[in-house]
Enzyme design. Structure first.
Site, PDB file in Angstrom:
ATOM      1  N   LYS A   1       4.980   2.558   8.301  1.00 53.49           N
ATOM      2  CA  LYS A   1       3.632   3.355   8.705  1.00 53.49           C
ATOM      3  C   LYS A   1       2.532   2.483   8.741  1.00 53.49           C
ATOM      4  O   LYS A   1       1.847   2.687   9.858  1.00 53.49           O
ATOM      5  CB  LYS A   1       3.440   4.358   7.587  1.00 53.49           C
ATOM      6  CG  LYS A   1       2.585   5.381   7.796  1.00 53.49           C
ATOM      7  CD  LYS A   1       2.342   6.427   6.625  1.00 53.49           C
ATOM      8  CE  LYS A   1       3.571   7.301   6.464  1.00 53.49           C
ATOM      9  NZ  LYS A   1       3.427   8.252   5.717  1.00 53.49           N
TER      10      LYS A   1
ATOM     11  N   LYS B   1       0.841  -1.329  -0.079  1.00 49.15           N
ATOM     12  CA  LYS B   1       0.014  -0.100   0.068  1.00 49.15           C
ATOM     13  C   LYS B   1       1.015   1.175   0.230  1.00 49.15           C
ATOM     14  O   LYS B   1       1.845   1.582   0.944  1.00 49.15           O
ATOM     15  CB  LYS B   1      -0.902  -0.099   1.293  1.00 49.15           C
ATOM     16  CG  LYS B   1      -1.900   1.250   1.268  1.00 49.15           C
ATOM     17  CD  LYS B   1      -3.056   0.741   0.652  1.00 49.15           C
ATOM     18  CE  LYS B   1      -4.153   1.927   0.430  1.00 49.15           C
ATOM     19  NZ  LYS B   1      -3.426   2.897  -0.657  1.00 49.15           N
TER      20      LYS B   1
ATOM     21  N   ASN C   1      -2.003  20.166  -0.620  1.00 51.85           N
ATOM     22  CA  ASN C   1      -3.434  19.774   0.166  1.00 51.85           C
ATOM     23  C   ASN C   1      -3.156  19.339   1.635  1.00 51.85           C
ATOM     24  O   ASN C   1      -3.687  19.909   2.476  1.00 51.85           O
ATOM     25  CB  ASN C   1      -3.568  18.459  -0.504  1.00 51.85           C
ATOM     26  CG  ASN C   1      -4.793  17.567   0.081  1.00 51.85           C
ATOM     27  OD1 ASN C   1      -4.556  17.112   1.356  1.00 51.85           O
ATOM     28  ND2 ASN C   1      -5.884  17.561  -0.345  1.00 51.85           N
TER      29      ASN C   1
ATOM     30  N   SER D   1      -7.358   6.181   3.477  1.00 49.38           N
ATOM     31  CA  SER D   1      -7.043   5.048   2.560  1.00 49.38           C
ATOM     32  C   SER D   1      -7.823   3.648   2.857  1.00 49.38           C
ATOM     33  O   SER D   1      -8.511   2.922   2.066  1.00 49.38           O
ATOM     34  CB  SER D   1      -5.753   4.979   1.662  1.00 49.38           C
ATOM     35  OG  SER D   1      -5.545   5.906   0.983  1.00 49.38           O
TER      36      SER D   1
ATOM     37  N   THR E   1      -5.006  13.363   5.548  1.00 51.76           N
ATOM     38  CA  THR E   1      -3.718  13.634   5.906  1.00 51.76           C
ATOM     39  C   THR E   1      -3.436  14.839   6.777  1.00 51.76           C
ATOM     40  O   THR E   1      -2.886  14.890   7.560  1.00 51.76           O
ATOM     41  CB  THR E   1      -2.791  13.599   4.694  1.00 51.76           C
ATOM     42  OG1 THR E   1      -3.133  12.599   3.940  1.00 51.76           O
ATOM     43  CG2 THR E   1      -1.354  13.449   5.110  1.00 51.76           C
TER      44      THR E   1
ATOM     45  N   LYS F   1       5.228   2.041  -3.116  1.00 50.52           N
ATOM     46  CA  LYS F   1       5.286   3.251  -3.271  1.00 50.52           C
ATOM     47  C   LYS F   1       5.739   3.241  -4.970  1.00 50.52           C
ATOM     48  O   LYS F   1       6.408   2.408  -5.565  1.00 50.52           O
ATOM     49  CB  LYS F   1       6.521   3.850  -2.797  1.00 50.52           C
ATOM     50  CG  LYS F   1       6.189   5.627  -2.888  1.00 50.52           C
ATOM     51  CD  LYS F   1       5.274   5.844  -1.832  1.00 50.52           C
ATOM     52  CE  LYS F   1       4.809   7.355  -1.622  1.00 50.52           C
ATOM     53  NZ  LYS F   1       3.802   7.680  -0.361  1.00 50.52           N
TER      54      LYS F   1
END
Length: 420
Positions: A98, A74, A225, A353, A194, A110
């Site tokens: 994480k 992920k 963002n 997510s 986030t 990633k």
């Protein structure tokens, strides 16, 4: 740039240094550390895009699938002209820790394409995105690898990803991507999760180290963002935003910056540097300006051994991935400045997510307020675990404490599966 400076700026090298520090604490062997440091798969692809002048533009992209001991890979997809394979691998490693720290059922992944998206037309951007998925679709799926937005990618790009994936794979698998538009199985909270998470963790850390968030002077590097939503939520919590920046520069006003005016200036002029009041500063100056809380929320390695001694913040919260080098970590530890690590501070995005992915799996049954509660509860639990380990270890910083929790969980899963 000297050889030493090049090596010190390599994000992968920095992550390896941090992992080996944790390995010493956990008593891991060299072969175990090598297994943890090495990605399971790195896919490099060539992406070609026909341009309006009849020429073919060629770009390179990567997907690093770092570790799947805890579940499917992920992590986000970034479009940036300076993306490298090493950077993508390092970021996938960060995602492993994480996801582990937050106790999400994922490993780390990633992706990145070396491209300046601003140089492409909307049509070219769509073709680039679709062709990337054409090259990668065999390695993606809700139970295999779940990409999401990252630097310079958004819900529209995720929509193109999903549509192309369905076309080439024949699978209507909405959970194969997160950060999607609401109409395609996304959740509204994902857009700001986030920034919400960074703000919430900043508040928790301020309560531990600064006697609370109320009235604390905050500087935020990066006003996309993440930075803008972080500023919004921190302002609502009673903090005073005194400095912000974007790629063109920044502004500082110790009387406080007005969030709504900042957003209007950014929207109409393209940069917060055009904010009418305050002092104009460079990004380098912003990072070493007086404040209570510094949130580097742009790119990696912006605080290093060269500027770390000059940082005046009393608390640092990592909004971006890897904004402090290993050398900077050591300097902050010696100076007694707590650093809340990226693997916790900016994890609101991946927890958002996770909620979206689970919602897709269950058939769209989660409401926005319930999703927000799930995200904040999961982050509070992880903060509590990190802080408890920090107190137990005694002589380590917050990052090391968080990584000890995360790495140990991955190691235990790999041992249980017979992988190390």
């Amino acid at each position: 740039m000297t050889v030493e400076e090049v090596l010190s700026s390599n994000l992968y090298t920095q992550q390896i240094k941090k992992l080996y520090r944790v390995g010493e604490i956990l008593g891991l062997q060299d072969d175990q550390l090598e297994a943890l440091a090495t990605p399971e798969r790195v896919i490099q692809v060539k992406i070609q895009v026909p341009s309006s002048n009849g020429k073919i533009k060629t770009f390179t992209g990567w997907r690093s699938q770092h570790n799947s001991a805890l579940g499917p890979y992920k992590g986000g997809v970034r479009y940036h002209p300076n993306v490298t394979q090493d950077e993508v691998i390092a970021l996938s490693m960060i995602m492993t820790w994480k996801n582990s720290l937050l106790q999400l059922p994922y490993g780390g992944g990633k992706a990145g394409i070396r491209v300046d998206p601003k140089s492409l037309s909307r049509t070219e951007l769509e073709i680039l995105s679709r062709n990337f998925i054409d090259a990668l679709h065999k390695y993606i799926g809700s139970d295999l690898d779940i990409p999401a937005p990252d630097v310079n990618t958004d819900s529209q790009i995720m929509a193109w990803f999903l549509d192309e994936y369905i076309k080439v794979s024949g699978k209507v698998d909405l959970g194969a991507f997160t950060g999607k538009p609401v109409e395609l199985g996304g959740i509204s909270v994902r857009e700001y999760s986030t920034g919400l998470g960074v703000a919430h963790i900043t508040k928790l850390a301020a309560e531990k180290f600064l006697d609370g968030i109320e009235g604390k002077r905050v500087i935020i590097q990066g006003f996309g963002n993440l930075g803008s939503f972080t500023a919004k939520f921190l302002s609502e919590m009673g903090a005073k935003i005194v400095g912000v920046s974007d790629s063109k520069g920044g502004v500082i006003d110790y009387n406080g910056l007005d969030f709504n005016k900042l957003m209007e200036v950014k929207k109409t002029t393209g940069s917060v540097i055009n904010y009418p009041e305050g002092k104009k500063v460079t990004n380098d100056e912003l990072l070493i300006s007086e404040c209570d809380i510094l949130i580097p929320g742009a790119l990696e390695n912006v605080i290093n051994k060269f500027n770390a001694p000059k940082v005046k913040a009393k608390l640092i919260v990592e909004g971006a991935n890897g904004p402090l080098t290993a050398d900077a970590d050591e300097i902050m530890k010696q100076r007694g400045i707590p650093v809340v690590p990226d693997i916790l501070a900016n994890s609101g995005g991946v927890v958002g997510s996770y909620v979206e992915w689970a919602n897709n799996k269950m058939g769209e049954i989660i409401e926005e307020e319930e999703a927000k509660k799930l995200i904040l509860n999961r982050m509070e639990k992880a903060f509590s675990e990190m802080y408890s380990k920090y107190n137990k270890l005694g002589d380590q910083d917050l990052r090391t404490s968080a990584m000890v929790v995360a790495v140990e969980r991955v190691v235990n899963a790999m041992k249980a599966r017979g992988l190390i």
